[in-house]
Design a protein around this motif. Structure first.
Motif, short mmCIF file in Angstrom:
data_model
loop_
_atom_site.label_atom_id
_atom_site.label_comp_id
_atom_site.label_asym_id
_atom_site.label_seq_id
_atom_site.Cartn_x
_atom_site.Cartn_y
_atom_site.Cartn_z
N ASP A 149 0.84 -1.20 0.00
CA ASP A 149 0.00 0.00 0.00
C ASP A 149 0.87 1.25 0.00
O ASP A 149 0.68 2.16 -0.82
CB ASP A 149 -0.91 -0.02 1.23
CG ASP A 149 -1.85 1.16 1.26
OD1 ASP A 149 -2.73 1.24 0.39
OD2 ASP A 149 -1.72 2.02 2.17
N LEU A 150 1.86 1.31 0.88
CA LEU A 150 2.77 2.45 0.94
C LEU A 150 3.61 2.52 -0.34
O LEU A 150 3.87 3.62 -0.86
CB LEU A 150 3.69 2.33 2.16
CG LEU A 150 4.77 3.40 2.31
CD1 LEU A 150 4.16 4.79 2.38
CD2 LEU A 150 5.63 3.13 3.55
N ILE A 189 -4.49 -4.21 -3.87
CA ILE A 189 -4.17 -2.83 -3.46
C ILE A 189 -4.77 -1.83 -4.45
O ILE A 189 -5.37 -0.83 -4.08
CB ILE A 189 -2.65 -2.63 -3.36
CG1 ILE A 189 -2.05 -3.56 -2.31
CG2 ILE A 189 -2.33 -1.17 -3.05
CD1 ILE A 189 -2.49 -3.30 -0.91
N LEU A 190 -4.60 -2.12 -5.74
CA LEU A 190 -5.00 -1.18 -6.78
C LEU A 190 -6.52 -1.05 -6.94
O LEU A 190 -7.00 -0.06 -7.49
CB LEU A 190 -4.35 -1.57 -8.11
CG LEU A 190 -2.83 -1.41 -8.13
CD1 LEU A 190 -2.23 -2.06 -9.36
CD2 LEU A 190 -2.45 0.07 -8.07
N ARG A 205 2.99 6.54 -6.99
CA ARG A 205 2.03 7.53 -7.50
C ARG A 205 2.53 8.95 -7.28
O ARG A 205 2.28 9.84 -8.10
CB ARG A 205 0.68 7.32 -6.81
CG ARG A 205 -0.44 8.19 -7.38
CD ARG A 205 -1.78 7.82 -6.77
NE ARG A 205 -1.79 7.99 -5.33
CZ ARG A 205 -2.85 7.73 -4.55
NH1 ARG A 205 -3.97 7.29 -5.10
NH2 ARG A 205 -2.78 7.89 -3.25
N ALA A 206 3.27 9.16 -6.18
CA ALA A 206 3.84 10.48 -5.88
C ALA A 206 5.17 10.71 -6.58
O ALA A 206 5.85 11.70 -6.31
CB ALA A 206 4.01 10.63 -4.37
N LYS A 207 5.57 9.79 -7.47
CA LYS A 207 6.81 9.86 -8.24
C LYS A 207 8.04 9.89 -7.36
O LYS A 207 9.03 10.57 -7.66
CB LYS A 207 6.79 11.07 -9.18
CG LYS A 207 5.77 10.96 -10.30
CD LYS A 207 5.93 12.09 -11.30
CE LYS A 207 4.98 11.92 -12.49
NZ LYS A 207 5.15 12.98 -13.50
N ARG A 208 8.02 9.12 -6.29
CA ARG A 208 9.18 9.01 -5.42
C ARG A 208 10.22 8.07 -6.02
O ARG A 208 11.35 7.99 -5.52
CB ARG A 208 8.75 8.50 -4.04
CG ARG A 208 7.83 9.45 -3.27
CD ARG A 208 8.63 10.56 -2.61
NE ARG A 208 9.62 10.02 -1.69
CZ ARG A 208 9.37 9.64 -0.46
NH1 ARG A 208 8.13 9.71 0.03
NH2 ARG A 208 10.35 9.19 0.32
N ALA A 209 9.85 7.35 -7.07
CA ALA A 209 10.77 6.43 -7.73
C ALA A 209 10.29 6.19 -9.16
O ALA A 209 9.15 6.53 -9.52
CB ALA A 209 10.85 5.11 -6.97
#
Length: 235
Positions: free
Chosen positions: A183-184, A207-208, A190-194
């Protein structure tokens, strides 16, 4: 007339294949249980699992559930063995099998620590499909070498069929973030952290369903067999 015969032949063939598959699974389950026969006669068997819905998870009542939990339960009842389950983080789950604190696990046999310390079954009970998820127009990941120079999200304790060794090798220039839950992981992607997230398909699908992620794209990397893993100390 001929079409009907072909259809009947196809149905019959499919039934035979399903029967053979079920028979292989049943025989394999009995093989694993025989390894622990002396233990089973003396005490209740202990199976460990991680939180990986729908394969295995802890419900609101604190009990273990899932596709693989149901399979093991049927075999144990058929054989007349007492057993219980407990959920651990992946690293602790492996350690409990190696030390002999737990008797068995049903899942990926490639997890770090299992080599030489466990008895691994020959037959696959099910498959886990590994996928690379990304947001936007990043190219698909086909081989582990494609991760070089990329930023990646991984789940703590997952071996990804051995890819984790490549990912963690500084010489391969993969920047990675380890997290505890899918989930995290998807929220971070989604937040473009990677650039990418490595996860397993059936777990990710659950999850999706609860998450709005319209730009998500993914490709399948590999399908790995799930097997019984039995502690050598208790076999």
């Amino acid at each position: 007339m001929f079409a009907k015969k072909r259809i009947n032949h196809s149905v019959q063939k499919r039934r035979i294949m399903n029967f053979v598959t079920a028979l292989k699974i049943f025989i394999f389950c009995l093989f694993c249980l025989n390894l622990m026969l002396s233990v089973a006669q003396a005490r209740t068997l202990k199976m460990v699992h991680i939180e990986s819905e729908p394969f295995y998870f802890t419900n609101e009542s604190g009990k273990s559930q899932g596709i693989l939990i149901d399979l093991v339960d049927k075999v144990m009842k058929k054989a007349g063995y007492q057993w219980n389950t407990i959920s651990y983080p992946a690293k602790r789950m492996v350690q409990s099998i190696v030390r002999g604190d737990a008797d068995m696990w049903l899942g990926l046999p490639t997890l770090p620590g299992f080599k030489g310390t466990t008895v691994i079954g020959r037959h696959e009970i099910a498959k886990a499909t590994q996928c690379a998820y990304t947001k936007g127009e990043n190219p698909p990941i086909i081989n582990k070498e494609d991760l070089s120079g990329k930023t990646l999200i991984t789940l703590i304790g997952y071996s990804y069929g051995g890819w984790i060794h490549y990912i963690k090798n500084p010489a391969n220039h993969v920047k990675y973030h380890e997290v505890f839950s899918n989930d995290l992981a998807f929220k971070m992607l989604r937040a473009k952290r990677a650039d990418y997230l490595l996860s397993y398909k059936r777990v990710s699908e659950i999850i999706l369903k609860k998450m709005d992620f319209p730009e998500l794209r993914f490709n399948e990397i590999s399908a790995m067999g799930l097997k019984f893993v039995v502690s050598k100390k208790n076999a």
